[in-house]
Design an enzyme around this catalytic site. Sequence first.
Site, PDB file in Angstrom:
ATOM      1  N   MET A  30       0.841  -1.200   0.000  1.00  0.00           N
ATOM      2  CA  MET A  30       0.000   0.000   0.000  1.00  0.00           C
ATOM      3  C   MET A  30       0.878   1.253   0.000  1.00  0.00           C
ATOM      4  O   MET A  30       0.402   2.354   0.316  1.00  0.00           O
ATOM      5  CB  MET A  30      -0.935  -0.011   1.203  1.00  0.00           C
ATOM      6  CG  MET A  30      -1.902  -1.202   1.160  1.00  0.00           C
ATOM      7  SD  MET A  30      -3.408  -0.907   2.086  1.00  0.00           S
ATOM      8  CE  MET A  30      -2.777  -0.714   3.729  1.00  0.00           C
ATOM      9  N   GLY A  36      10.633  -2.656   5.940  1.00  0.00           N
ATOM     10  CA  GLY A  36       9.931  -3.942   5.824  1.00  0.00           C
ATOM     11  C   GLY A  36       9.641  -4.265   4.365  1.00  0.00           C
ATOM     12  O   GLY A  36       9.908  -5.375   3.890  1.00  0.00           O
ATOM     13  N   HIS A  37       9.100  -3.266   3.663  1.00  0.00           N
ATOM     14  CA  HIS A  37       8.841  -3.468   2.226  1.00  0.00           C
ATOM     15  C   HIS A  37      10.153  -3.708   1.473  1.00  0.00           C
ATOM     16  O   HIS A  37      10.216  -4.524   0.555  1.00  0.00           O
ATOM     17  CB  HIS A  37       8.165  -2.228   1.624  1.00  0.00           C
ATOM     18  CG  HIS A  37       6.856  -1.851   2.256  1.00  0.00           C
ATOM     19  ND1 HIS A  37       6.696  -0.735   3.046  1.00  0.00           N
ATOM     20  CD2 HIS A  37       5.644  -2.450   2.212  1.00  0.00           C
ATOM     21  CE1 HIS A  37       5.440  -0.657   3.455  1.00  0.00           C
ATOM     22  NE2 HIS A  37       4.780  -1.684   2.969  1.00  0.00           N
ATOM     23  N   GLN A  61     -10.486  -2.407   2.109  1.00  0.00           N
ATOM     24  CA  GLN A  61     -10.021  -3.160   3.270  1.00  0.00           C
ATOM     25  C   GLN A  61      -9.920  -2.307   4.529  1.00  0.00           C
ATOM     26  O   GLN A  61      -9.542  -2.788   5.583  1.00  0.00           O
ATOM     27  CB  GLN A  61      -8.691  -3.851   2.970  1.00  0.00           C
ATOM     28  CG  GLN A  61      -7.492  -2.920   2.886  1.00  0.00           C
ATOM     29  CD  GLN A  61      -6.260  -3.665   2.401  1.00  0.00           C
ATOM     30  OE1 GLN A  61      -6.245  -4.204   1.297  1.00  0.00           O
ATOM     31  NE2 GLN A  61      -5.219  -3.724   3.217  1.00  0.00           N
ATOM     32  N   GLY A 148       5.018 -10.193   4.262  1.00  0.00           N
ATOM     33  CA  GLY A 148       5.736 -10.067   5.524  1.00  0.00           C
ATOM     34  C   GLY A 148       5.077 -10.849   6.651  1.00  0.00           C
ATOM     35  O   GLY A 148       3.850 -10.897   6.749  1.00  0.00           O
ATOM     36  N   GLN A 154      -2.717 -12.266   7.816  1.00  0.00           N
ATOM     37  CA  GLN A 154      -2.877 -12.014   6.375  1.00  0.00           C
ATOM     38  C   GLN A 154      -2.078 -13.047   5.573  1.00  0.00           C
ATOM     39  O   GLN A 154      -2.580 -13.631   4.609  1.00  0.00           O
ATOM     40  CB  GLN A 154      -2.391 -10.600   6.064  1.00  0.00           C
ATOM     41  CG  GLN A 154      -2.210 -10.292   4.595  1.00  0.00           C
ATOM     42  CD  GLN A 154      -1.807  -8.845   4.378  1.00  0.00           C
ATOM     43  OE1 GLN A 154      -2.604  -7.945   4.563  1.00  0.00           O
ATOM     44  NE2 GLN A 154      -0.560  -8.610   3.998  1.00  0.00           N
ATOM     45  N   VAL A 177      10.722  -6.906   9.935  1.00  0.00           N
ATOM     46  CA  VAL A 177      11.830  -5.962  10.102  1.00  0.00           C
ATOM     47  C   VAL A 177      11.438  -4.971  11.204  1.00  0.00           C
ATOM     48  O   VAL A 177      10.317  -4.460  11.222  1.00  0.00           O
ATOM     49  CB  VAL A 177      12.129  -5.211   8.786  1.00  0.00           C
ATOM     50  CG1 VAL A 177      13.258  -4.213   8.977  1.00  0.00           C
ATOM     51  CG2 VAL A 177      12.473  -6.204   7.684  1.00  0.00           C
ATOM     52  N   SER A 186       6.164  -0.098  10.412  1.00  0.00           N
ATOM     53  CA  SER A 186       4.810  -0.026   9.873  1.00  0.00           C
ATOM     54  C   SER A 186       4.584   1.382   9.342  1.00  0.00           C
ATOM     55  O   SER A 186       5.089   2.353   9.927  1.00  0.00           O
ATOM     56  CB  SER A 186       3.793  -0.321  10.985  1.00  0.00           C
ATOM     57  OG  SER A 186       2.507   0.136  10.599  1.00  0.00           O
ATOM     58  N   ARG A 188       2.078   2.987   9.632  1.00  0.00           N
ATOM     59  CA  ARG A 188       1.297   3.739  10.630  1.00  0.00           C
ATOM     60  C   ARG A 188       2.168   4.309  11.755  1.00  0.00           C
ATOM     61  O   ARG A 188       1.714   5.191  12.489  1.00  0.00           O
ATOM     62  CB  ARG A 188       0.202   2.854  11.224  1.00  0.00           C
ATOM     63  CG  ARG A 188      -0.890   2.515  10.228  1.00  0.00           C
ATOM     64  CD  ARG A 188      -2.057   1.786  10.889  1.00  0.00           C
ATOM     65  NE  ARG A 188      -3.129   1.557   9.937  1.00  0.00           N
ATOM     66  CZ  ARG A 188      -3.217   0.510   9.121  1.00  0.00           C
ATOM     67  NH1 ARG A 188      -2.282  -0.417   9.155  1.00  0.00           N
ATOM     68  NH2 ARG A 188      -4.220   0.374   8.283  1.00  0.00           N
TER      69      ARG A 188
END
Length: 294
Positions: A30, A36-37, A61, A148, A154, A177, A186, A188
């Site tokens: 997203m 992490g990505h 979602q 991840g 998920q 990560v 994250s 967020r």
Amino acid sequence: MDLIGSVRDFRVACEKARNGGFSVGFVPTMGALHGGHEALLRSAREECGFVAISIFVNPLQFTSAQDLATYPRSLKTDLATAEAHGVDAVFAPDEDEMYPGGPPEVFVDPGPLGDRLEGVSRPGHFRAVLTVVAKLLNMVGPSNAYFGEKDAQQLALVRRMVASLDFQVTVVACPTVRDPDGLALSSRNARLSTEQRRAAPVLFEALSDAATRVRQGERSADVLRAEIARLIGSERLGRIDYVAVVDDESWEEITTVQGPARALAAARFGDVRLIDNLALPTGQGPASMQNKDG
Ligand code: AMP
């Protein structure tokens, strides 16, 4: 690197790569890309001849309009990140392109696990996640798709969808990560105040404490759940949403840790809701080798 906005062009680019004999690696995101990505992109780049990433904040979602409105968006820096990781194609469609004429009439049903844990606070979330992931997998036709462990439920549901619906793709799980203080990266996290950011690592500390207890011989999942809740609850700024200790295969809550198990927690820090999870050591061999989350 190609920036693609249409489903048709994305399909064509991926098809061309496959026809050219390249294995295709796909990383759905997203956006607001972070370390992490980047770990997912790194794995894809190492393992595949052609790497595609999607950047799409899937409105279906989100169960909170405020969460959707405040979700960070940073396409320009995301493109630079993708480029730096040698990505071949970035798919960044708008909502009309993904859902022409509005939300689809047909959705993927995640089954009972979709209504538990994250699904309790976010009804319909996983139905929308699996539907968008199914759409994207159908566009790309990747040999590998990267997800991840940070979003373990998920990941489990994507694996179940792929198995149940015979998608021809290998789901590759990448370890969570974390920042040096343990907080899972994250998108967020950027919305946390300084004080909330200081408090948020309590999630990881509580889960790590549970892993340590198992390593020291604790087998009661009730004790582990209570201790995780006690630790998170001791943080004034955190409000627990759920704490769970589940079998890592069935995702059923367990009473005793005797095989692969996972501890999970979700908590709010102000209006920012964070989740984390950790594989628990099984007590058969060195714990450091079993705790895939490191
Ligand atoms: P998102 O952009 O949040 O939808 O995440 C896209 C992918 O990146 C998902 O497979 C996530 O599980 C994964 N991801 C997000 N945060 C992390 C993290 N801290 N470590 C590893 N993977 C992550």
